[in-house]
Scaffold this motif. Structure first.
Motif, PDB file in Angstrom:
ATOM      1  N   ARG A   1       2.797  -3.042  -2.913  1.00  0.00           N
ATOM      2  CA  ARG A   1       3.035  -3.451  -1.523  1.00  0.00           C
ATOM      3  C   ARG A   1       3.013  -2.290  -0.541  1.00  0.00           C
ATOM      4  N   ASP A   2       3.226  -1.061  -1.032  1.00  0.00           N
ATOM      5  CA  ASP A   2       3.175   0.116  -0.158  1.00  0.00           C
ATOM      6  C   ASP A   2       1.785   0.768  -0.148  1.00  0.00           C
ATOM      7  N   GLY A   3       0.826   0.164  -0.873  1.00  0.00           N
ATOM      8  CA  GLY A   3      -0.533   0.689  -0.899  1.00  0.00           C
ATOM      9  C   GLY A   3      -0.832   1.624  -2.058  1.00  0.00           C
ATOM     10  N   MET A   4       0.197   1.998  -2.812  1.00  0.00           N
ATOM     11  CA  MET A   4      -0.007   2.906  -3.952  1.00  0.00           C
ATOM     12  C   MET A   4      -0.843   2.224  -5.020  1.00  0.00           C
ATOM     13  N   LEU A   5      -1.822   2.960  -5.553  1.00  0.00           N
ATOM     14  CA  LEU A   5      -2.700   2.450  -6.594  1.00  0.00           C
ATOM     15  C   LEU A   5      -2.002   2.561  -7.953  1.00  0.00           C
ATOM     16  N   TYR A   6      -2.191   1.563  -8.808  1.00  0.00           N
ATOM     17  CA  TYR A   6      -1.646   1.621 -10.168  1.00  0.00           C
ATOM     18  C   TYR A   6      -2.608   0.967 -11.136  1.00  0.00           C
ATOM     19  N   GLU A   7      -2.423   1.278 -12.413  1.00  0.00           N
ATOM     20  CA  GLU A   7      -3.177   0.638 -13.486  1.00  0.00           C
ATOM     21  C   GLU A   7      -2.209  -0.154 -14.340  1.00  0.00           C
ATOM     22  N   LEU A   8      -2.698  -1.233 -14.925  1.00  0.00           N
ATOM     23  CA  LEU A   8      -1.867  -2.083 -15.770  1.00  0.00           C
ATOM     24  C   LEU A   8      -2.713  -2.615 -16.909  1.00  0.00           C
TER      25      LEU A   8
ATOM     26  N   VAL B   1      -7.057  -6.557   1.362  1.00  0.00           N
ATOM     27  CA  VAL B   1      -5.912  -6.196   2.203  1.00  0.00           C
ATOM     28  C   VAL B   1      -6.133  -4.763   2.685  1.00  0.00           C
ATOM     29  N   VAL B   2      -5.992  -4.555   3.995  1.00  0.00           N
ATOM     30  CA  VAL B   2      -6.144  -3.211   4.551  1.00  0.00           C
ATOM     31  C   VAL B   2      -4.859  -2.726   5.229  1.00  0.00           C
ATOM     32  N   LYS B   3      -3.977  -3.658   5.583  1.00  0.00           N
ATOM     33  CA  LYS B   3      -2.702  -3.286   6.228  1.00  0.00           C
ATOM     34  C   LYS B   3      -1.554  -3.539   5.258  1.00  0.00           C
ATOM     35  N   PHE B   4      -0.845  -2.488   4.932  1.00  0.00           N
ATOM     36  CA  PHE B   4       0.318  -2.583   4.051  1.00  0.00           C
ATOM     37  C   PHE B   4       1.556  -2.436   4.934  1.00  0.00           C
ATOM     38  N   ASP B   5       2.005  -3.578   5.448  1.00  0.00           N
ATOM     39  CA  ASP B   5       3.066  -3.575   6.436  1.00  0.00           C
ATOM     40  C   ASP B   5       4.156  -4.579   6.076  1.00  0.00           C
ATOM     41  N   LYS B   6       5.061  -4.780   7.022  1.00  0.00           N
ATOM     42  CA  LYS B   6       6.180  -5.695   6.812  1.00  0.00           C
ATOM     43  C   LYS B   6       5.700  -7.138   6.604  1.00  0.00           C
ATOM     44  N   LYS B   7       4.621  -7.510   7.274  1.00  0.00           N
ATOM     45  CA  LYS B   7       4.060  -8.856   7.131  1.00  0.00           C
ATOM     46  C   LYS B   7       3.613  -9.078   5.677  1.00  0.00           C
ATOM     47  N   LEU B   8       2.991  -8.078   5.069  1.00  0.00           N
ATOM     48  CA  LEU B   8       2.563  -8.171   3.673  1.00  0.00           C
ATOM     49  C   LEU B   8       3.777  -8.274   2.758  1.00  0.00           C
ATOM     50  N   ALA B   9       4.799  -7.462   3.013  1.00  0.00           N
ATOM     51  CA  ALA B   9       6.011  -7.507   2.193  1.00  0.00           C
ATOM     52  C   ALA B   9       6.671  -8.885   2.275  1.00  0.00           C
ATOM     53  N   THR B  10       6.708  -9.468   3.470  1.00  0.00           N
ATOM     54  CA  THR B  10       7.278 -10.809   3.648  1.00  0.00           C
ATOM     55  C   THR B  10       6.457 -11.838   2.881  1.00  0.00           C
ATOM     56  N   LEU B  11       5.128 -11.714   2.947  1.00  0.00           N
ATOM     57  CA  LEU B  11       4.260 -12.629   2.210  1.00  0.00           C
ATOM     58  C   LEU B  11       4.555 -12.543   0.709  1.00  0.00           C
ATOM     59  N   LEU B  12       4.658 -11.343   0.167  1.00  0.00           N
ATOM     60  CA  LEU B  12       4.946 -11.169  -1.264  1.00  0.00           C
ATOM     61  C   LEU B  12       6.300 -11.781  -1.631  1.00  0.00           C
TER      62      LEU B  12
END
Length: 168
Positions: A113-120, A21-32
């Motif tokens: 969804r906003d592109g921020m990196l995290y660890e889990l 994923v390279v675009k973190f946009d409204k379309k991605l948020a809707t998909l999630l």
């Protein structure tokens, strides 16, 4: 939000390696949001984008234990440990259950969804679900990892025995 149709095996979509994923946009948020609604409607614990026809590196896991939904975008496994064999199923393989060996522990890096990196980090059942969904993003199916197929009757008997053990 919308409930999407689950892609069933043997669709070739399920064995494709997904694109980053390279675009973190409204379309991605809707998909999630659609993925979460679909997963709940299908009584699942996790769902990967290829299971609804999108070949991008997006997956979710929700254990319904008052925790937030885990949204994994472009996930990378950075560490694993231990191993266990447990019974798994998959929304793309209705009625198929089997024993699968997976690491007991996993550590991942992923994006929100906003592109921020995290660890889990996760263990046990949570690690298993996360790894199952990441496998989907790499075109790896759980049926290829099954050590022993488990019948629905055997699965129900095991669940019943587990519930009786918890009541004591």
């Amino acid at each position: 939000m919308a409930i999407r149709k689950i892609v069933m095996h043997p669709s070739p979509l399920l064995t494709q390696k997904c694109e980053k994923v390279v675009k973190f946009d409204k379309k991605l948020a809707t998909l999630l949001d659609d993925m979460h609604e679909t997963m709940i409607a299908e009584d699942g614990v996790g769902l990967a984008a290829p299971q609804i026809g999108e070949t991008i590196q997006v997956a979710i896991v929700d254990f319904d234990e008052g925790q937030e939904v885990i949204e994994m975008i472009n996930p990378v496994v950075t560490a694993i440990g231990g191993e266990e064999i447990e019974i798994e199923g998959c929304l793309s393989f209705p009625g198929l259950f089997g024993e699968v060996e997976r690491p007991f522990y996993v550590k991942i890096e992923a994006q929100e969804r906003d592109g921020m990196l995290y660890e889990l980090e996760a263990e046990g059942y949570e690690a298993r679900a996360i790894l199952h969904e990441i496998d989907h993003l790499n075109g790896i199916l759980f049926e290829d990892k099954i050590i022993r197929v488990v019948s629905l009757e055997e699965l129900e008997a095991l669940e019943e025995a587990r519930e009786e053990g918890e009541e004591e």
